[in-house]
Write an enzyme that holds these catalytic residues in place. Structure first.
Site, PDB file in Angstrom:
ATOM      1  N   HIS A 571     -22.251 -48.445  14.094  1.00 44.27           N
ATOM      2  CA  HIS A 571     -21.839 -49.642  13.357  1.00 44.27           C
ATOM      3  C   HIS A 571     -20.467 -49.391  12.738  1.00 44.27           C
ATOM      4  O   HIS A 571     -19.939 -48.277  12.789  1.00 44.27           O
ATOM      5  CB  HIS A 571     -22.840 -49.948  12.234  1.00 44.27           C
ATOM      6  CG  HIS A 571     -22.903 -48.874  11.189  1.00 44.27           C
ATOM      7  ND1 HIS A 571     -23.513 -47.643  11.397  1.00 44.27           N
ATOM      8  CD2 HIS A 571     -22.394 -48.820   9.920  1.00 44.27           C
ATOM      9  CE1 HIS A 571     -23.394 -46.897  10.320  1.00 44.27           C
ATOM     10  NE2 HIS A 571     -22.712 -47.577   9.415  1.00 44.27           N
ATOM     11  N   ASP A 573     -18.343 -50.313   8.963  1.00 45.52           N
ATOM     12  CA  ASP A 573     -18.775 -50.566   7.589  1.00 45.52           C
ATOM     13  C   ASP A 573     -18.305 -51.907   7.017  1.00 45.52           C
ATOM     14  O   ASP A 573     -18.850 -52.351   6.008  1.00 45.52           O
ATOM     15  CB  ASP A 573     -18.296 -49.431   6.670  1.00 45.52           C
ATOM     16  CG  ASP A 573     -19.126 -48.170   6.853  1.00 45.52           C
ATOM     17  OD1 ASP A 573     -20.240 -48.270   7.399  1.00 45.52           O
ATOM     18  OD2 ASP A 573     -18.654 -47.082   6.460  1.00 45.52           O
ATOM     19  N   HIS A 643     -19.268 -45.684  13.898  1.00 39.79           N
ATOM     20  CA  HIS A 643     -19.902 -44.396  13.647  1.00 39.79           C
ATOM     21  C   HIS A 643     -21.411 -44.561  13.506  1.00 39.79           C
ATOM     22  O   HIS A 643     -21.913 -45.678  13.349  1.00 39.79           O
ATOM     23  CB  HIS A 643     -19.342 -43.744  12.383  1.00 39.79           C
ATOM     24  CG  HIS A 643     -19.512 -44.591  11.151  1.00 39.79           C
ATOM     25  ND1 HIS A 643     -18.666 -45.642  10.841  1.00 39.79           N
ATOM     26  CD2 HIS A 643     -20.446 -44.579  10.151  1.00 39.79           C
ATOM     27  CE1 HIS A 643     -19.052 -46.219   9.717  1.00 39.79           C
ATOM     28  NE2 HIS A 643     -20.144 -45.608   9.276  1.00 39.79           N
ATOM     29  N   ARG A 653     -32.183 -34.172   5.687  1.00 44.33           N
ATOM     30  CA  ARG A 653     -30.722 -34.255   5.610  1.00 44.33           C
ATOM     31  C   ARG A 653     -30.348 -35.098   4.395  1.00 44.33           C
ATOM     32  O   ARG A 653     -30.720 -36.254   4.294  1.00 44.33           O
ATOM     33  CB  ARG A 653     -30.187 -34.905   6.888  1.00 44.33           C
ATOM     34  CG  ARG A 653     -28.693 -35.205   6.938  1.00 44.33           C
ATOM     35  CD  ARG A 653     -28.462 -36.097   8.158  1.00 44.33           C
ATOM     36  NE  ARG A 653     -27.083 -36.290   8.519  1.00 44.33           N
ATOM     37  CZ  ARG A 653     -26.296 -37.263   8.078  1.00 44.33           C
ATOM     38  NH1 ARG A 653     -26.772 -38.123   7.177  1.00 44.33           N
ATOM     39  NH2 ARG A 653     -25.049 -37.391   8.511  1.00 44.33           N
TER      40      ARG A 653
END
Length: 699
Positions: A571, A573, A643, A653
């Site tokens: 996508h 931002d 990204h 994570r």
């Protein structure tokens, strides 16, 4: 127009009955439809409990309920519009026009309420959270279904669900791999796969194009006529679903109480805008953002030539004239019309043949709506931009022959402010390479090494001890879906998503849930990141926080077999990627005000979870970053930097995700509140320090 005594009683009775539905739960006790959102949430709950039979039952039920809900709303709207039309107002005298108008309005309102309540029960039962509605729009339920059917070894149904999801999410490369696997297991081929959410009018149109290309003109005519019939039916249904409560989200915090006519005007403008935009919705394929170029007029262009080849010159002339309603100056079609005129029998006057009635009615209404919306914009002092749905970009259009791929193109209008951008355009006027402000920070890769523009990777932005402290904070204050309106797993069902904002951290520290020092560290580290980004990208104005989020993604045990999805899909931002035409549309629901982004990693002891940059097609990976403690990736937020995050297949994570804006209007409200909390904490600390005097000082 005068009302008799009986008519007046009928009107009052109708209003009283309507009041029953407006003010009480419901006056009848029908067999109500189960709410689709509750079924969907039950299905998700069963998914995380590995109860796959229940997943199928609940989510299939949710899909059926959602479709039935829309069908009931449409049928009630159409029925009541037919039963209580405004045609009677034409015979009303001026003095009684208002009464006659509101009589129809009340009768129609009662009719719709009664119709829906009898079939749905309490209306509020079906008012789902917008996030769930968006899930159904994105076909997310089919993502759960494909995995559940796979676990149940029903590979044909898994393939159908995966195909349905993939048709609306073509950038989901991993789903395509799943689909190939299911097809192999089920022995199915591409031709046998059915899109369960296909739009009937588009299916018929595609069939017509295939027949046209094969020069099977009689069959092409049949398919295109079917496509038009289904298009106008879908148009009515789309307009029916625009009948929604007034949305005034920008001013929800105000107690707005408008006078009657202003309230009616505001609400009607919202509905009119929605109805007018059905043209775009009906021309947009599932999962896509931009409509197909020249979609509705194309039906008539295909038909005029198909009828001509079938020897029906009168119908060809009708369709050609219909096409001219959309493109009055199309020289090719004008030439076709002259040719068709010459082919008609002498007893038929070509001037007596009018454009098709469906096209005339559509364009008449469309132009009236456009003019009304323009008047509303002018009254508000806002310039009105009419979307150009029917612009033809192809300069090599063949006379009497429309290429099969013509309808696959999309419109790019570079004249509209805030519109779309291409990668090449976004690479211009790039400035970077400013100081990183802190001696210990290592500049690892810049844009050139990351194969893009306006990108940077730095190490040792924070120390190992700071990583450890922040990671411990995350274990205490993060909750499932926090920061994303409570959604348990907003990006993938194979991971647990947990988060917390900086304000929540400070309040937790202030209340003693976590170390106050660690809470302040979250605040201070994010501020450090902001100043680094502002300096490195050589910004000439202040960079403000748009959103700050501590987020952890944890692989769910038992959900990692054959997994090929992403932890976070590709996508951009601040715009909506359209990978088929390499365009990023800077329009809502994208966060168009975001200018820069940064991710600061807190750990690296997990499997997978690499941060990746891609090209605008979302398929070609240009750079991959392995997270580790203290590593930060920052980049501009537009379409130049698509990204995503690869799947986390083992472990957890954690990172600080930060988005920034150059426009102070869009500053993060929670950040401003966090500033106030931080100031309070510092004042109290200073007061304690002043009171904590050395006894010797008293001597």
């Amino acid at each position: 127009m005068a009302f008799s005594h009986n008519q007046t009683i009928t009107m009052l009775s109708a209003w009283l009955l309507a009041s029953c539905f407006f003010t009480s739960a419901f006056c009848l006790q029908p067999n109500v439809l189960q709410p689709f959102d509750l079924l969907y949430e039950s299905g998700i709950s069963a998914y995380y409990s590995n109860e796959y039979s229940k997943v199928v039952n609940h989510i299939e039920g949710a899909l059926d309920s959602y479709a039935t809900l829309k069908s009931i709303k449409v049928s009630c709207w159409l029925k009541c519009r037919h039963d209580h039309g405004f045609e009677t107002l034409l015979s009303s005298s001026a003095s009684l026009f208002d009464i006659a108008f509101f009589n129809v309005l009340l009768l129609r309102a009662y009719c719709i309420k009664e119709c829906q309540t009898q079939q749905l029960g309490v209306p509020s039962m079906h008012q789902a959270n917008i996030e769930i509605v968006n899930d159904f729009y994105r076909r997310t339920p089919y993502n759960y279904l494909q995995h559940a059917y796979f676990k149940l070894k029903q590979f044909d149904k898994a393939a159908a669900a995966a195909h349905t999801f993939f048709m609306a999410n073509p950038e989901h490369v991993e789903m395509q791999q799943n689909l190939e696997h299911y097809k192999l297991m089920a022995g199915a081929d591409e031709g046998n796969l059915i899109d369960r959410e296909a739009k009937p009018h588009m299916e018929a149109f595609s069939a017509g194009v295939i027949y046209y290309d094969k020069q099977m003109y009689t069959l092409a005519v049949k398919s295109f006529e079917e496509a038009l019939e289904k298009y106008y039916k879908a148009d009515l249904e789309c307009r029916a679903l625009c009948d929604q409560p007034l949305k005034f989200t920008e001013y929800e915090y105000l107690d707005y109480k408008l006078p009657l006519y202003e309230a009616l005007a505001d609400h009607y403008t919202q509905i009119l805008s929605c109805e007018h935009d059905c043209v775009r919705d009906l021309a947009t394929r599932s999962g896509r953002i931009s409509p197909l170029e020249n979609y509705l007029p194309s039906h008539y262009e295909y038909l005029q030539f198909s009828y001509y080849k079938a020897g029906e010159y009168g119908k060809a002339l009708q369709c050609a004239k219909a096409y001219l309603l959309f493109h009055p100056e199309d020289e090719d079609i004008v030439g076709d019309i002259e040719h068709y005129d010459s082919l008609l029998p002498d007893m038929i006057n070509p001037k007596d043949i009018e454009p098709r009635k469906d096209a005339m009615e559509f364009m008449h209404r469309y132009l009236l709506e456009r003019e009304l919306l323009k008047q509303v914009s002018d009254a508000a002092g806002v310039r009105y931009y009419e979307p150009k749905y029917w612009v033809i970009l192809k300069s090599d259009k063949v006379i009497n022959r429309m290429p099969a791929d013509a309808v696959m193109q999309t419109e790019v209008d570079s004249t509209v402010p805030g519109n779309n951008t291409t990668e090449q355009a976004l690479r211009e006027e790039i400035h970077e390479g400013g100081p990183v402000l802190y001696d210990n920070i290592k500049l690892v890769y810049q844009s050139e090494q990351l194969n893009g523009s306006h990108r940077v990777m730095m190490d040792e932005v924070i120390t190992p001890q700071e990583c450890k402290d922040l990671h411990q904070v995350a274990q205490v204050i993060t909750f499932a879906g926090d920061g994303y309106k409570g959604r348990m797993s907003p990006h993938t069902p194979n991971e647990r998503f947990e988060g917390a904002t900086v304000l929540k951290a400070l309040l937790s520290g202030y209340n003693g849930q976590i170390s106050l020092k660690s809470a302040q560290l979250f605040y201070e580290v994010s501020e450090k990141a902001r100043t680094i980004v502002e300096s490195y990208f050589r910004l000439n104005s202040t960079l403000y926080f748009s959103y700050t989020h501590m987020v952890c993604r944890t692989a769910i045990t038992g959900h990692q077999d054959y997994r090929n999805d992403l932890s976070h899909p590709i996508h951009a931002d601040n715009c909506l990627l359209d990978p088929e035409i390499n365009i990023c549309w800077k329009e809502p629901p994208a966060f168009t005000y975001r200018d820069y982004s940064a991710i600061l990693y807190l750990n690296g002891d997990f499997d997978g979870g690499e941060f990746i940059f891609t090209t605008m097609d979302t398929k070609t990976v240009t750079a991959s970053v392995k997270p580790r403690c203290g590593r930060m990736v920052s980049f501009s937020s537009g379409g130049e930097n698509p990204h995503g995050v690869r799947a986390v297949t083992k472990g957890q994570r954690c990172a600080l995700a930060m988005w920034f804006t150059l426009d102070p209007v869009f500053r993060e409200v929670e950040r401003l509140q966090a500033d106030e909390v931080m100031a309070t904490i510092q004042e109290e600390q200073q007061m304690r320090n002043e009171l904590d005097l050395n006894p010797k000082d008293e001597l």
